[in-house]
Design an enzyme around this catalytic site. Sequence first.
Site, PDB file in Angstrom:
ATOM      1  N   GLU A 105       5.210  -3.594  11.756  1.00 17.58           N
ATOM      2  CA  GLU A 105       3.909  -2.951  11.823  1.00 17.58           C
ATOM      3  C   GLU A 105       2.966  -3.798  10.994  1.00 17.58           C
ATOM      4  O   GLU A 105       3.170  -3.981   9.798  1.00 17.58           O
ATOM      5  CB  GLU A 105       4.044  -1.523  11.293  1.00 17.58           C
ATOM      6  CG  GLU A 105       2.902  -0.668  11.731  1.00 17.58           C
ATOM      7  CD  GLU A 105       1.976  -0.459  10.590  1.00 17.58           C
ATOM      8  OE1 GLU A 105       0.900  -1.070  10.619  1.00 17.58           O
ATOM      9  OE2 GLU A 105       2.337   0.283   9.671  1.00 17.58           O
TER      10      GLU A 105
ATOM     11  N   CYS B  18      -3.205   0.640   6.966  1.00 14.93           N
ATOM     12  CA  CYS B  18      -3.253   0.004   8.276  1.00 14.93           C
ATOM     13  C   CYS B  18      -3.882   0.942   9.294  1.00 14.93           C
ATOM     14  O   CYS B  18      -4.483   0.501  10.260  1.00 14.93           O
ATOM     15  CB  CYS B  18      -1.858  -0.424   8.696  1.00 14.93           C
ATOM     16  SG  CYS B  18      -0.694   0.908   8.618  1.00 14.93           S
TER      17      CYS B  18
ATOM     18  N   GLY C 111       1.203  -7.753   6.772  1.00 12.54           N
ATOM     19  CA  GLY C 111       0.155  -8.465   7.504  1.00 12.54           C
ATOM     20  C   GLY C 111       0.700  -9.546   8.412  1.00 12.54           C
ATOM     21  O   GLY C 111       1.795  -9.424   8.969  1.00 12.54           O
ATOM     22  N   ASP C 112      -0.065 -10.631   8.496  1.00 14.82           N
ATOM     23  CA  ASP C 112       0.251 -11.751   9.394  1.00 14.82           C
ATOM     24  C   ASP C 112       1.646 -12.335   9.193  1.00 14.82           C
ATOM     25  O   ASP C 112       2.211 -12.925  10.119  1.00 14.82           O
ATOM     26  CB  ASP C 112      -0.728 -12.911   9.153  1.00 14.82           C
ATOM     27  CG  ASP C 112      -2.124 -12.539   9.576  1.00 14.82           C
ATOM     28  OD1 ASP C 112      -2.263 -11.486  10.224  1.00 14.82           O
ATOM     29  OD2 ASP C 112      -3.053 -13.307   9.253  1.00 14.82           O
TER      30      ASP C 112
ATOM     31  N   ASN D 279       0.803  -1.240   0.000  1.00 17.60           N
ATOM     32  CA  ASN D 279       0.000   0.000   0.000  1.00 17.60           C
ATOM     33  C   ASN D 279       0.830   1.283   0.000  1.00 17.60           C
ATOM     34  O   ASN D 279       0.331   2.342  -0.393  1.00 17.60           O
ATOM     35  CB  ASN D 279      -1.023  -0.010   1.145  1.00 17.60           C
ATOM     36  CG  ASN D 279      -0.408  -0.024   2.514  1.00 17.60           C
ATOM     37  OD1 ASN D 279       0.788  -0.283   2.667  1.00 17.60           O
ATOM     38  ND2 ASN D 279      -1.206   0.242   3.522  1.00 17.60           N
TER      39      ASN D 279
HETATM   40  O1  G3H Z   1      -0.652   1.267   5.967  1.00 18.43           O
HETATM   41  C1  G3H Z   1       0.085   1.615   6.871  1.00 18.43           C
HETATM   42  C2  G3H Z   1       0.729   2.925   6.889  1.00 18.43           C
HETATM   43  O2  G3H Z   1       1.795   2.930   7.802  1.00 18.43           O
HETATM   44  C3  G3H Z   1      -0.261   4.012   7.185  1.00 18.43           C
HETATM   45  O3  G3H Z   1       0.260   5.244   6.856  1.00 18.43           O
HETATM   46  O4  G3H Z   1      -1.360   6.712   8.075  1.00 18.43           O
HETATM   47  O5  G3H Z   1       0.177   7.627   6.338  1.00 18.43           O
HETATM   48  O6  G3H Z   1      -1.730   6.177   5.687  1.00 18.43           O
HETATM   49  P1  G3H Z   1      -0.718   6.508   6.743  1.00 18.43           P
END
Ligand code: G3H
Length: 478
Positions: free
Chosen positions: A253, A287, A235-236, A158
């Site tokens: 994370e 996330c 993820g997992d 992402n």
């Molecule tokens: O998807 C996980 C990222 O660490 C979230 O970052 O809050 O800038 O979208 P963001």
Amino acid sequence: DGDVFKYYSEGEWKKSPSGKSVSIINPTTRKPQFKVQACTQQEVNKVMETAKIAQKQWAKTPLWKRAELLHKAAAILKEHKAPIADCLVKEIAKPAKDSVTEVVRSGDLISYCAEEGVRILGEGKFLVSDSFPGNERTKYCLTSKVPLGVVLAIPPFNYPVNLAVSKIGPALIAGNSLVLKPPTQGAVACLHMVHCFHLAGFPKGLISCVTGKGSEIGDFLTMHPGVNCISFTGGDTGIAISKKAGMIPLQMELGGKDACIVLEDADLDLVASNIIKGGFSYSGQRCTAVKVVLVMESVAYTLVEKVKAKVAKLTVGPPEDDCDITPVVSESSANFIEGLVMDAKQKGATFCQSYKREGNLIWPLLLDNVQPDMRIAWEEPFGPILPVIRITSVEEGIHHCNASNFGLQGCIFTRDINKAMLISDAMETGTVQINSAPARGPDHFPFQGLKDSGIGSQGITNSINMMTKIKSTVINLP
Ligand code: G3H
């Protein structure tokens, strides 16, 4: 086979002797868009070997020179924002403007790492022994921060560029070398980003980027004896990695189920716009997305009406048109999301819009009156589906939040700062946002998850510290 992107090792772009490639499927067209090399364990061994050698020299390179190179890479990255953003659009269907923002944010992040690193690493500590009982003032202890060695960075689909540089920047400024394993969706954007570091003139072997199948090189990378630190976002898989990895620092994370607790006195227009931004930006594939709304019953109807009106205005379509809602990353992800929706339907959730899907494109959906027996109350959809649970007490909201396996972020909306502080204190999450949707940035803020959401803390300053070790030298006076 000129159409297969090469991987990066020893400062050169190479083809894997495997002769195999991995296809990247465009989430919008659902057709193969790019191909990358399917590296084998031999190539991994080679990058580990060169990373180890390059790191020794890099650690001796003056800090200000390391910073200078990072600033250069940041500037080159920003210059190349258009082609890199174009890859993000095609590989992960991120809306066009957000794709550009990701690259620019990444450039800023690298520069900030350079500046912060110069300060953090440029300061040592000096202790004297007579502050501890029984000691004379005969020992002087000097401490400094030394690099860990080879850092393995594994970012998710992402934010392939941003979550790669959030690991690369701290690792390099701290004197480490870096091996990058990009996600398959987003690999080409990552390779372009690595090319910017190449153009900046970093020493050969200091940065490498190996592409390939997780099933072939995933465990081999994470369990490799040459790795001295792993920084993983995803993820997992992270839980599996943490069980298999050796005795090395881990930074992980791994997702969340961020709750949005709405009290009776909240500014409901503010809440509604934050639910839209928090729940539906990048189609919920963050996330830190708002993944469950816990709203006091007395204001639930008004809030749901306000959110519904805003959902109706979201544009749905291809990322090239900069639509708000774009296709989710893969067919299996879309199928998973659909499974959560069908489960909620069968168990009686109120559908604020009708469910609609075309290929990987799922229209935004708000589910009201969600009950704890529904999967969507607990699971992370990573899609544009948002459950609303009506609560009759603040305690009920806190209880739901804390019953989750995840503990990334959460948010509270109220005009009463005292209440907000008490709720924040009770929420078992790494961060609580008061009167705003959860978010990782600004990128120098600490970012961490409790429970299944992760290990360690990120954010530029914390990452630099995490990617170093304290070294002491004690001068003993006669
Ligand atoms: O998807 C996980 C990222 O660490 C979230 O970052 O809050 O800038 O979208 P963001």
